[in-house]
Design a protein around this motif. Structure first.
Motif, short mmCIF file in Angstrom:
data_model
loop_
_atom_site.label_atom_id
_atom_site.label_comp_id
_atom_site.label_asym_id
_atom_site.label_seq_id
_atom_site.Cartn_x
_atom_site.Cartn_y
_atom_site.Cartn_z
N GLU A 1 32.84 92.60 -9.27
CA GLU A 1 32.03 93.46 -10.13
C GLU A 1 32.14 93.03 -11.58
O GLU A 1 31.16 93.00 -12.31
CB GLU A 1 32.48 94.91 -9.98
CG GLU A 1 31.72 95.68 -8.93
CD GLU A 1 32.27 97.08 -8.74
OE1 GLU A 1 32.98 97.56 -9.63
OE2 GLU A 1 31.98 97.66 -7.67
N ARG B 1 30.26 90.38 -6.34
CA ARG B 1 30.90 91.55 -5.75
C ARG B 1 31.05 91.37 -4.23
O ARG B 1 32.09 91.64 -3.65
CB ARG B 1 30.08 92.79 -6.05
CG ARG B 1 30.74 94.07 -5.59
CD ARG B 1 29.89 95.26 -6.00
NE ARG B 1 30.56 96.50 -5.71
CZ ARG B 1 30.62 97.05 -4.51
NH1 ARG B 1 30.01 96.45 -3.50
NH2 ARG B 1 31.26 98.17 -4.30
N ASN C 1 24.55 91.53 -7.42
CA ASN C 1 25.94 91.74 -6.97
C ASN C 1 26.47 90.64 -6.07
O ASN C 1 27.20 90.89 -5.12
CB ASN C 1 26.07 93.10 -6.24
CG ASN C 1 25.96 94.25 -7.21
OD1 ASN C 1 26.22 94.09 -8.39
ND2 ASN C 1 25.57 95.41 -6.71
#
Ligand SMILES: [Zn+2]
Length: 109
Positions: free
Chosen positions: A86, A20, A17
């Motif tokens: 994301e 993100r 991630n």
């Protein structure tokens, strides 16, 4: 969600991630900048409302409007940035890391 490493089939896989996190931070900064613009508008309407209560009311109203505008902008920007990140994580970057063998991969493979 259970993901196995395509290299060694271990289940010790975590999502990285990166995008993100970066997206969330960048979005918060951008959102706060946008929020600063709306903070000016918030300050104006706050000051107009507060003006009913005199000069101190106008100052307090302006301050409250500015703070609310900045906070709202930052929160919205952070959310939008995280969501965009994301998408990048899911489709562009190799987002998964195997802790058994160190293999880094994406789900699209
Ligand atoms: Zn592995």
């Amino acid at each position: 969600m259970s993901i196995n490493c395509p290299s060694c089939n271990s289940a010790r896989v975590t999502a990285r991630n990166h995008a993100r996190k970066i997206g969330g931070a960048a979005g918060a900064v951008g959102g706060a900048a946008t929020g600063a613009a709306s903070a000016a508008a918030g300050a104006q309407s706050g000051a107009a409302l507060g003006a009913v209560a005199g000069p101190i009311g106008a100052a307090l109203g302006g301050l409250a409007g500015a703070i609310l505008g900045g906070l709202a902008g930052g929160a919205v920007g952070s959310l939008a940035g995280a969501r965009m990140g994301e998408e990048i994580d899911a489709h562009v970057l190799d987002n998964f890391e195997c802790h058994a063998c160190g293999h880094i991969f994406s789900l699209d493979q």
